[in-house]
Design a protein around this motif. Structure first.
Motif, PDB file in Angstrom:
ATOM      1  N   ASN A 293      -7.518  11.798  14.748  1.00 21.86           N
ATOM      2  CA  ASN A 293      -6.210  11.744  14.057  1.00 21.86           C
ATOM      3  C   ASN A 293      -4.665  12.995  14.334  1.00 21.86           C
ATOM      4  N   HIS A 294      -4.099  12.831  15.254  1.00 19.15           N
ATOM      5  CA  HIS A 294      -3.305  13.512  16.076  1.00 19.15           C
ATOM      6  C   HIS A 294      -2.233  13.855  14.898  1.00 19.15           C
ATOM      7  N   THR A 295      -1.575  12.584  14.116  1.00 22.33           N
ATOM      8  CA  THR A 295      -0.397  13.668  13.080  1.00 22.33           C
ATOM      9  C   THR A 295      -1.030  14.133  11.819  1.00 22.33           C
ATOM     10  N   LEU A 296      -2.484  13.868  11.036  1.00 23.53           N
ATOM     11  CA  LEU A 296      -2.634  14.931  10.473  1.00 23.53           C
ATOM     12  C   LEU A 296      -3.043  16.369  10.961  1.00 23.53           C
ATOM     13  N   THR A 299       0.124  18.407  11.720  1.00 24.85           N
ATOM     14  CA  THR A 299       1.247  18.242  10.175  1.00 24.85           C
ATOM     15  C   THR A 299       0.415  19.492   9.892  1.00 24.85           C
ATOM     16  N   LEU A 325       1.082   8.684  19.349  1.00 31.70           N
ATOM     17  CA  LEU A 325       1.803   9.059  18.177  1.00 31.70           C
ATOM     18  C   LEU A 325       1.330  10.299  17.969  1.00 31.70           C
ATOM     19  N   GLU A 328       4.216  12.289  20.153  1.00 34.98           N
ATOM     20  CA  GLU A 328       5.626  12.066  19.650  1.00 34.98           C
ATOM     21  C   GLU A 328       4.422  13.671  18.073  1.00 34.98           C
ATOM     22  N   ASN A 329       4.236  14.034  17.831  1.00 35.52           N
ATOM     23  CA  ASN A 329       3.648  14.996  16.849  1.00 35.52           C
ATOM     24  C   ASN A 329       3.413  15.697  18.109  1.00 35.52           C
TER      25      ASN A 329
END
Length: 415
Positions: A293-296, A299, A325, A328-329
């Motif tokens: 989970n790259h977003t989590l 962040t 994703l 973007e992150n």
């Protein structure tokens, strides 16, 4: 022979029985001559081995008969030859030297060994199973660090031949010295020169105590094997080497690992203690089958690093769709920090594009490989346009390129 003697020839039944009696006597004599005390096998091996390297094991068998052989079943983390041949050594013993390769981190056990030998007359084969008690610990590879190669390279690049002299133009004040002919006029401190009534110059050095964060993606994509080892192990080897270089360079090193959620975060710390902690944490990383989970993860990392830092991200992706994703992150992270994106190229995949296909299955394989390489190039170009430094190379070249980029960043004071 007894059947021929009884039904074909004219020999009496006693002749056939006599043949079986002879055979029975031979069996008893063969067993009496072949049976001996129980076999015991001792194994000599180092306490630990670096992942990706070979290790020699010495097996010593007690009460060993002639022609003793063996077979071992390796665990998942070790690979080596299955069949073992013992050579006679001292009286009553036999030895065998085998080589195995460490392919996974962890503690791996070989509890039992199968032996094989023939009886004196060759009427029997004995196949006992004896305890082995092999317990080999496979740890992250720090061979370059132990050899001093990284220490020499970093000291030469950052400090010159003499380690106590700062070279280059930096932004951190080091000391004052008398101005002599040949020095840069811009280095003169005019206020102090006026008070001393002689020209005094400032000696500057590259700023230290920067924050360097090593971020390791431990998702299922990093379990793919390249060069006989999972990508995560290649990444750990390069990460530890870079952490050691940063420690020598006077920077603070932190560690971050994640998969489906953030797992471990160590705040940047100075000295060799930070490296030792990182080595312990990377040794404990398990091989997981969860999607990242790259977003989590990004962040959480961005929230934990308020100060501008050099963040080195080891990860992988499959195609442009799955990398959306990620891009973007990483882009959000690059707005505040200096980011190095490290991914490993598969040499076998590139080799497929250079070979002419032999049939339609080969054509499909060639098209698939070419499409995968093109999609990978598109993702890396997008990251480069976001200001991210991209390292995409073969596993054996990652460490050298990463340390080279780190030294260049230090020299240019980009952090």
């Amino acid at each position: 022979m007894s059947l021929l003697a009884t039904f074909v020839g004219d020999a009496p039944m006693s002749a056939a029985i006599g043949l079986w009696v002879i055979l029975g006597a031979a069996v008893i004599i063969d067993l009496a001559l072949s049976l001996s005390r129980g076999k015991a096998v001792a194994v000599d091996y180092p306490p630990e081995v670096f992942v990706g390297e070979n290790v020699d094991l010495t097996l010593t068998a007690q009460n060993a008969p002639k022609g003793l052989k063996g077979q071992i079943e390796w665990p998942d983390g070790l690979s080596g030859q299955l069949d073992i041949t013992f050579a006679p050594a001292a009286k009553g013993t036999a030895k065998a030297k085998i080589t195995c390769r460490a392919v996974r981190r962890g503690t791996w056990r070989c509890e039992q060994l199968w032996l094989l030998w023939s009886s004196r007359f060759g009427l029997f084969e004995f196949v006992p199973k004896v305890p082995l008690g092999l317990e080999l610990k496979v740890v992250p590879n720090i061979r370059l660090i132990e050899s001093g190669q990284i220490t020499t390279s970093v000291n030469s690049a950052l400090f010159g031949i003499k380690e106590n002299r700062a070279i280059g133009e930096g932004s951190e004040f080091h000391q004052l010295q008398d101005f002599v002919h040949g020095m840069d006029v811009k280095s003169i401190d005019w206020k102090r020169s006026a008070r001393r009534r002689s020209l005094v110059a400032k000696e500057l050095r590259a700023e230290r105590n920067h924050h360097v964060i090593i971020a390791l993606d431990n998702g299922y994509l990093m379990r793919e094997e390249i060069g006989g080892m999972p990508k995560i192990d290649h990444a750990i080897t390069a990460a530890l080497a870079t952490a050691w270089a940063a420690t020598i360079g006077g920077d603070l090193v932190g560690f971050y690992s994640y998969d489906v959620r953030p797992r471990v975060f160590s705040a940047p710390a100075p000295g060799r203690l930070a490296f030792a902690q990182m080595r312990t944490r990377t040794a404990d990383l398990s091989y997981v089958s969860r999607e990242t989970n790259h977003t989590l993860a990004m962040t959480e990392l961005n929230a934990r690093t308020p100060k501008r830092s050099l963040i080195i991200v080891f990860t992988d992706f499959v195609d442009t769709t799955s990398a959306e994703l990620l891009i973007e992150n990483i882009g959000i992270l690059a707005r505040r920090h200096l980011v190095i994106f490290v991914t490993m190229r598969d040499p076998q995949l590139e080799a497929l594009t250079g070979e002419p296909p032999a049939d339609m299955a080969g054509v499909a394989q060639l098209v698939s490989a070419d499409q995968s390489i093109n999609e990978r190039r598109i993702v890396l170009e997008r990251l480069t346009r976001l200001g991210v430094t991209v390292i995409d190379t073969e596993p054996g070249k990652v460490t050298a390129q990463l340390i080279s980029h780190y030294l260049e960043i230090k020299a240019k004071e980009l952090i």
